[in-house]
Design a protein around this motif. Structure first.
Motif, mmCIF file in Angstrom:
data_model
loop_
_atom_site.group_PDB
_atom_site.id
_atom_site.type_symbol
_atom_site.label_atom_id
_atom_site.label_comp_id
_atom_site.label_asym_id
_atom_site.label_seq_id
_atom_site.Cartn_x
_atom_site.Cartn_y
_atom_site.Cartn_z
ATOM 1 N N MET A 1 -106.520 -0.503 -28.607
ATOM 2 C CA MET A 1 -105.809 0.686 -28.183
ATOM 3 C C MET A 1 -104.597 0.246 -27.366
ATOM 4 O O MET A 1 -104.706 -0.619 -26.508
ATOM 5 C CB MET A 1 -106.735 1.564 -27.340
ATOM 6 N N ASP A 69 -100.971 4.574 -28.888
ATOM 7 C CA ASP A 69 -102.049 5.562 -28.941
ATOM 8 C C ASP A 69 -101.914 6.588 -27.827
ATOM 9 O O ASP A 69 -102.377 7.720 -27.962
ATOM 10 C CB ASP A 69 -103.404 4.861 -28.809
ATOM 11 N N LYS A 102 -99.597 13.849 -28.315
ATOM 12 C CA LYS A 102 -99.848 12.472 -27.866
ATOM 13 C C LYS A 102 -100.468 12.535 -26.467
ATOM 14 O O LYS A 102 -99.932 13.200 -25.583
ATOM 15 C CB LYS A 102 -98.533 11.697 -27.817
ATOM 16 N N VAL A 175 -107.940 9.545 -26.055
ATOM 17 C CA VAL A 175 -107.566 8.917 -27.328
ATOM 18 C C VAL A 175 -108.794 8.805 -28.226
ATOM 19 O O VAL A 175 -108.736 9.119 -29.421
ATOM 20 C CB VAL A 175 -106.919 7.535 -27.103
ATOM 21 N N GLN A 176 -109.907 8.377 -27.666
ATOM 22 C CA GLN A 176 -111.131 8.221 -28.462
ATOM 23 C C GLN A 176 -111.619 9.562 -29.001
ATOM 24 O O GLN A 176 -112.033 9.653 -30.156
ATOM 25 C CB GLN A 176 -112.218 7.543 -27.621
ATOM 26 N N SER A 179 -109.292 10.603 -31.840
ATOM 27 C CA SER A 179 -109.549 9.767 -33.022
ATOM 28 C C SER A 179 -110.824 10.225 -33.724
ATOM 29 O O SER A 179 -110.871 10.309 -34.949
ATOM 30 C CB SER A 179 -109.672 8.297 -32.638
#
Length: 186
Positions: A1, A69, A102, A175-176, A179
């Motif tokens: 990442m 990321d 983002k 982010v995780q 995703s």
């Protein structure tokens, strides 16, 4: 990442840049914070300059943002606002959409007891306008920053180190989660 870190200060001895470098040393395994160093290379924004192809420095910034990321921005406060160079950078990104959804962390750090809270509020508002994802726990105001770092830019205040680690953890979790959501939608 990968997290792209952007300092709103051009000063060589900037405490905001030092804070981002210190954050890079606090990342968990598998996470890299890389410092963007092209803020001073961006031309002054004007809509008629925002054409295809964009100026080389703008194209490079946009590419770095697309590859990252997440983003961590740390800004000082100049005359109760964010520095003009940081605002200029954000103006270049308004039409191209790199910040849309983002995950972004907003940090302000200053020598006063307010820690740049007015610049922080303006940056949060601007990121909201740019449709950035501002996850819970990724916002931090650092008052009296010069007393919390040593001359080498290392964090000397364990509370600040814990706060930065918490911000990084929240950003990584965001982010995780995004995703995982993307993968489940496929």
């Amino acid at each position: 990442m990968t997290i792209l870190a952007i300092s709103g200060s051009l000063r060589a001895a900037s405490t905001n840049t030092s804070l981002l470098r210190a954050a890079a040393r606090l990342t968990p395994a598998g996470v890299t914070i890389s410092l963007y160093d092209g803020l001073d290379d961006l031309p002054h924004f004007s809509p008629e300059r925002d054409v295809d192809p964009a100026p080389e420095s703008v194209s490079a910034l946009r590419a770095q943002l697309r590859q990252a990321d997440a983003v961590m921005i740390c800004t000082p406060e100049y005359i109760h606002g964010m520095p003009g160079v940081l605002k200029n950078m954000l103006d270049w990104l308004a039409s191209s959409g790199e910040f849309v959804y983002k995950p972004v962390s907003v940090i302000s750090a200053g020598p006063s007891a307010s820690g740049g809270s007015r610049a922080h509020a303006l940056l949060l508002h601007t990121m909201d306008v740019l449709t950035a994802h501002l996850p819970e726990g990724t916002s931090l105001i650092v008052p009296s920053v010069k007393t919390r770092l040593n001359a080498a830019g290392e964090i000397t205040d364990p509370v600040l180190a814990q706060e930065l680690q918490a911000v990084i953890a929240s950003l990584v979790n965001a982010v995780q989660r995004s995703s995982a959501k993307f993968e489940s939608d496929q």
